[in-house]
Write a protein that holds these residues in place. Structure first.
Motif, PDB file in Angstrom:
ATOM      1  N   ARG A  67       0.671  -1.647   0.204  1.00 43.08           N
ATOM      2  CA  ARG A  67       0.056  -0.012   0.145  1.00 43.08           C
ATOM      3  C   ARG A  67       0.590   1.608  -0.600  1.00 43.08           C
ATOM      4  NH1 ARG A  67      -2.727   3.609   3.197  1.00 43.08           N
ATOM      5  NH2 ARG A  67      -1.467   3.154   5.422  1.00 43.08           N
ATOM      6  N   VAL A  68       1.994   1.203   0.878  1.00 43.37           N
ATOM      7  CA  VAL A  68       2.631   2.353   0.852  1.00 43.37           C
ATOM      8  C   VAL A  68       4.110   2.896  -0.134  1.00 43.37           C
ATOM      9  CG1 VAL A  68       4.470   3.626   2.076  1.00 43.37           C
ATOM     10  CG2 VAL A  68       2.842   2.480   3.688  1.00 43.37           C
ATOM     11  N   ARG A  69       3.623   1.677  -1.203  1.00 43.35           N
ATOM     12  CA  ARG A  69       4.817   1.254  -2.191  1.00 43.35           C
ATOM     13  C   ARG A  69       3.853   2.105  -3.754  1.00 43.35           C
ATOM     14  NH1 ARG A  69       5.230  -0.547  -7.142  1.00 43.35           N
ATOM     15  NH2 ARG A  69       3.087  -1.692  -6.626  1.00 43.35           N
ATOM     16  N   ARG A  70       2.988   2.174  -3.125  1.00 36.59           N
ATOM     17  CA  ARG A  70       2.305   2.502  -4.750  1.00 36.59           C
ATOM     18  C   ARG A  70       1.729   4.033  -4.213  1.00 36.59           C
ATOM     19  NH1 ARG A  70      -1.538  -2.282  -3.812  1.00 36.59           N
ATOM     20  NH2 ARG A  70      -2.927  -0.686  -2.336  1.00 36.59           N
ATOM     21  N   GLN A  71       2.108   4.516  -3.353  1.00 40.65           N
ATOM     22  CA  GLN A  71       2.498   6.322  -3.207  1.00 40.65           C
ATOM     23  C   GLN A  71       4.099   6.613  -3.134  1.00 40.65           C
ATOM     24  OE1 GLN A  71       0.321   6.747   1.225  1.00 40.65           O
ATOM     25  NE2 GLN A  71      -0.565   4.548   0.734  1.00 40.65           N
ATOM     26  N   LEU A  72       5.002   5.822  -3.400  1.00 40.19           N
ATOM     27  CA  LEU A  72       5.950   6.320  -3.932  1.00 40.19           C
ATOM     28  C   LEU A  72       6.471   6.767  -4.913  1.00 40.19           C
ATOM     29  CD1 LEU A  72       8.123   3.865  -1.219  1.00 40.19           C
ATOM     30  CD2 LEU A  72       7.719   6.027  -0.623  1.00 40.19           C
ATOM     31  N   ASP A  73       5.917   7.202  -5.282  1.00 40.44           N
ATOM     32  CA  ASP A  73       5.259   7.408  -7.894  1.00 40.44           C
ATOM     33  C   ASP A  73       5.643   8.771  -8.023  1.00 40.44           C
ATOM     34  OD1 ASP A  73       3.361   8.469  -6.962  1.00 40.44           O
ATOM     35  OD2 ASP A  73       1.367   7.980  -7.660  1.00 40.44           O
ATOM     36  N   HIS A  74       6.501   9.606  -7.019  1.00 44.23           N
ATOM     37  CA  HIS A  74       6.815  11.058  -7.175  1.00 44.23           C
ATOM     38  C   HIS A  74       7.575  11.156  -6.448  1.00 44.23           C
ATOM     39  CE1 HIS A  74       4.232  11.382  -4.095  1.00 44.23           C
ATOM     40  NE2 HIS A  74       4.309  12.625  -4.013  1.00 44.23           N
ATOM     41  N   PRO A  75       8.882  11.848  -6.794  1.00 47.53           N
ATOM     42  CA  PRO A  75       9.799  12.580  -6.174  1.00 47.53           C
ATOM     43  C   PRO A  75       9.365  13.225  -5.078  1.00 47.53           C
ATOM     44  CG  PRO A  75      10.848  12.912  -8.475  1.00 47.53           C
ATOM     45  CD  PRO A  75       9.262  12.686  -7.933  1.00 47.53           C
ATOM     46  N   MET A  76      10.103  12.746  -3.977  1.00 44.46           N
ATOM     47  CA  MET A  76      10.236  13.430  -2.469  1.00 44.46           C
ATOM     48  C   MET A  76      11.159  14.344  -1.389  1.00 44.46           C
ATOM     49  SD  MET A  76       7.143  10.545  -0.659  1.00 44.46           S
ATOM     50  CE  MET A  76       5.878  10.297  -2.115  1.00 44.46           C
ATOM     51  N   ASP A  77      11.251  14.747  -0.658  1.00 49.43           N
ATOM     52  CA  ASP A  77      12.069  14.568   0.067  1.00 49.43           C
ATOM     53  C   ASP A  77      11.811  14.276   0.977  1.00 49.43           C
ATOM     54  OD1 ASP A  77      10.272  16.219   1.730  1.00 49.43           O
ATOM     55  OD2 ASP A  77      10.882  18.298   1.317  1.00 49.43           O
ATOM     56  N   GLN A  78      13.314  14.240   2.247  1.00 46.31           N
ATOM     57  CA  GLN A  78      12.683  12.988   3.701  1.00 46.31           C
ATOM     58  C   GLN A  78      11.627  13.712   4.899  1.00 46.31           C
ATOM     59  OE1 GLN A  78      15.959  14.160   7.513  1.00 46.31           O
ATOM     60  NE2 GLN A  78      16.988  12.156   5.865  1.00 46.31           N
ATOM     61  N   ALA A  79      11.052  15.157   4.740  1.00 44.24           N
ATOM     62  CA  ALA A  79      10.122  15.366   5.333  1.00 44.24           C
ATOM     63  C   ALA A  79       9.084  14.019   4.772  1.00 44.24           C
ATOM     64  CB  ALA A  79       9.646  16.397   5.635  1.00 44.24           C
ATOM     65  N   GLU A  80       9.093  14.243   2.951  1.00 44.37           N
ATOM     66  CA  GLU A  80       7.493  13.595   2.581  1.00 44.37           C
ATOM     67  C   GLU A  80       7.923  11.950   2.524  1.00 44.37           C
ATOM     68  OE1 GLU A  80       4.474  14.105  -1.090  1.00 44.37           O
ATOM     69  OE2 GLU A  80       6.480  15.397  -1.402  1.00 44.37           O
ATOM     70  N   ALA A  81       8.852  11.690   2.634  1.00 40.79           N
ATOM     71  CA  ALA A  81       9.311  10.210   2.960  1.00 40.79           C
ATOM     72  C   ALA A  81       9.302   9.751   4.018  1.00 40.79           C
ATOM     73  CB  ALA A  81      11.310  10.053   2.033  1.00 40.79           C
ATOM     74  N   TRP A  82       9.299  10.667   4.861  1.00 44.33           N
ATOM     75  CA  TRP A  82       9.538   9.713   6.040  1.00 44.33           C
ATOM     76  C   TRP A  82       7.471   9.696   5.981  1.00 44.33           C
ATOM     77  CZ3 TRP A  82       6.258  12.305  10.358  1.00 44.33           C
ATOM     78  CH2 TRP A  82       5.987  11.489  11.020  1.00 44.33           C
ATOM     79  N   ALA A  83       7.064  10.640   5.871  1.00 42.91           N
ATOM     80  CA  ALA A  83       5.686  10.972   5.853  1.00 42.91           C
ATOM     81  C   ALA A  83       4.671   9.607   5.200  1.00 42.91           C
ATOM     82  CB  ALA A  83       4.708  12.305   6.159  1.00 42.91           C
ATOM     83  N   THR A  84       5.310  10.036   4.091  1.00 36.26           N
ATOM     84  CA  THR A  84       4.639   8.313   2.942  1.00 36.26           C
ATOM     85  C   THR A  84       5.025   6.790   3.778  1.00 36.26           C
ATOM     86  OG1 THR A  84       4.793   9.754   1.751  1.00 36.26           O
ATOM     87  CG2 THR A  84       4.544   7.541   1.251  1.00 36.26           C
ATOM     88  N   LEU A  85       7.121   6.827   4.118  1.00 37.98           N
ATOM     89  CA  LEU A  85       6.888   5.623   4.652  1.00 37.98           C
ATOM     90  C   LEU A  85       6.797   4.686   6.348  1.00 37.98           C
ATOM     91  CD1 LEU A  85      10.781   5.975   3.574  1.00 37.98           C
ATOM     92  CD2 LEU A  85       8.544   4.422   2.432  1.00 37.98           C
ATOM     93  N   ALA A  86       6.392   6.143   6.964  1.00 38.85           N
ATOM     94  CA  ALA A  86       5.876   5.815   8.512  1.00 38.85           C
ATOM     95  C   ALA A  86       4.759   5.540   8.660  1.00 38.85           C
ATOM     96  CB  ALA A  86       6.339   7.628   9.088  1.00 38.85           C
ATOM     97  N   GLN A  87       3.504   5.179   7.125  1.00 40.92           N
ATOM     98  CA  GLN A  87       2.516   4.542   7.729  1.00 40.92           C
ATOM     99  C   GLN A  87       2.598   3.104   8.397  1.00 40.92           C
ATOM    100  OE1 GLN A  87       0.130   6.735   4.544  1.00 40.92           O
ATOM    101  NE2 GLN A  87       1.489   6.277   3.275  1.00 40.92           N
ATOM    102  N   ILE A  88       3.898   1.963   8.011  1.00 40.31           N
ATOM    103  CA  ILE A  88       3.861   1.275   8.381  1.00 40.31           C
ATOM    104  C   ILE A  88       4.116   1.116   9.917  1.00 40.31           C
ATOM    105  CG2 ILE A  88       5.249   0.467   6.039  1.00 40.31           C
ATOM    106  CD1 ILE A  88       7.099  -0.366   7.771  1.00 40.31           C
TER     107      ILE A  88
END
Length: 421
Positions: A67-88
């Protein structure tokens, strides 16, 4: 135009906060790098955790990972990367197992020194999911204390709280609610930015309040570096005493031991017969702090900090074992306390503080009181941390899982009550 973190849109005005000319822009990571970090985290958890079923199944972890992988579909900075990956994190359901921000304490303090403002209030979450004002940022009293925050910059405050909780780690919702309250200023900044003012709608007040960002050091950062905020002893004339220990971490252990020795000496002089040991906000640390600084004075028989365990060895093998060697009481301790001992627990009692509470309960050194149901009595530990290769976010995971001294796994969560042995 709005940027999107997971399923939560973020206005471009916040996502593109002005960057001073002398500050280097945050690195941006492409989807392949982000997805590689996610896979690295999942593989590390699955291959290094000693007993993943302690808190989550592999199937559930992989499902959430997809579910999280599907959201990793555009460039992100570290804060946005955390906000997406930390959903696990909530799915992992363990305070020692999560994707976190690197050196968030140091970076938070530095941001304050550099003039960054954060959410202007310390908060708690009520039973309805609203953030409630507890104090001004940093802990200073405010006449708005006790007011529910209904809306933040036009957003429903409960929805904001849910979005932050969706990134918060910990065993249970109760644990995650308490942890988020301490770090609201931090998590809010990562999802919604650091505006200079906040438009807040508060309960009982019929208009919006425009509140400037807070520039004080957040209370949790003040507490963790201040001995007198972490540790306190009060001896009262009515024969009662309270020993507050908000951490089992302090670099100068000898200072803590002098403090606890002095506290028990004061109790001896005052003929104290009732002692409350408050670990309700203690997130853990080192077992020797409570063995040498507290149980030295109250233990009446040999004790072990746990019983059976599973441990991931450096070789990769998982071994099962039993703690065999007990810690001996100090039979001639002149400051031994023979009165009634009560240990006060709360939603933030965790890690080594749970082990301490387990020992007190299981060996009958005292009774537990306060609020339970937040942390498992069977605790993970031996925490390892590794940086994700691309984003520099930090994955923390445990090397062992330890049963309480009694060996009982019921109740699952630490609860007030008497000993089980």
């Amino acid at each position: 135009m709005a940027f999107r973190i997971g399923s939560f849109p973020i206005p471009a005005a916040l996502a593109l906060l002005a960057t001073p000319a002398n500050v280097t822009a945050a690195p941006i990571y492409d989807p392949a790098a982000l997805q590689a970090d996610l896979r690295f985290a999942l593989d590390t958890i699955e291959h290094q955790h000693p007993d993943l079923g302690h808190s989550v199944t592999t199937a559930k972890l992989e499902q959430e990972g997809e579910r999280v992988r599907r959201q990793l579909d555009h460039p992100m900075d570290q804060a946005e990367a955390w906000a997406t990956l930390a959903q696990i994190n909530p799915v992992l359901a363990d305070g020692h197992l999560f994707i976190g921000l690197p050196d968030w304490r140091g970076q938070g303090a530095e941001a304050v020194r550099q003039g960054t403002g954060f959410f202007p209030f310390e908060v708690r979450l009520d039973d309805s999911g609203y953030p409630v004002i507890a104090a001004a940022l940093g802990g200073v009293a405010t006449p708005l204390a006790g007011r529910r925050i209904l809306r933040i910059d036009g957003r429903d405050a409960r929805a904001v709280a849910r979005s932050l909780l969706a990134r918060t780690h910990g065993d249970t919702p109760a644990f995650r609610n308490a942890l988020l309250a301490q770090r609201w200023w931090l998590f809010f900044s990562k999802l919604y930015g650091t505006p200079t003012t906040y438009d807040l709608e508060l309960s009982g007040l019929g208009k919006q309040h425009h509140v400037a960002a807070g520039h004080a050091l957040p209370a949790i950062l003040q507490r963790d570096t201040d001995f007198d905020r972490l540790f306190a002893c009060r001896v009262d004339a009515d024969g009662s005493a309270q020993l507050a220990v908000a951490s089992f971490v302090w670099e100068d252990k000898e200072r803590f031991l002098r403090f606890s020795h002095d506290c028990f000496a004061r109790m001896k002089t005052a003929a104290t017969d009732r002692l409350v040991i408050d670990v309700s906000a203690n997130g853990g640390g080192n077992d020797d702090m409570w063995k040498d600084g507290i149980l030295r004075y109250i233990a009446t028989r040999p004790y072990k900090q746990g019983s059976t365990y599973l441990k991931r060895e450096r070789t990769g093998a998982v071994t099962a074992g039993t703690i065999e060697t007990p810690t001996q009481p100090v039979p001639d301790e002149p400051l031994h306390f023979a009165g009634k001992v009560t240990v006060l627990i709360g939603p933030l009692t965790y890690s080594s503080a749970v082990l301490f509470s387990n020992v007190v309960r299981d060996y009958g050194f005292g009774t537990l009181a306060g609020t339970g149901g937040a942390a498992r009595t069977r605790q993970s530990g031996g925490v390892q941390s590794v940086k994700l290769p691309n984003t520099g976010l930090v994955l923390s995971y445990p090397r062992f899982v330890l049963d309480p001294p009694s060996g009982a796994r019921n109740p699952t969560y630490l609860q007030p009550g008497t000993h089980t042995q």
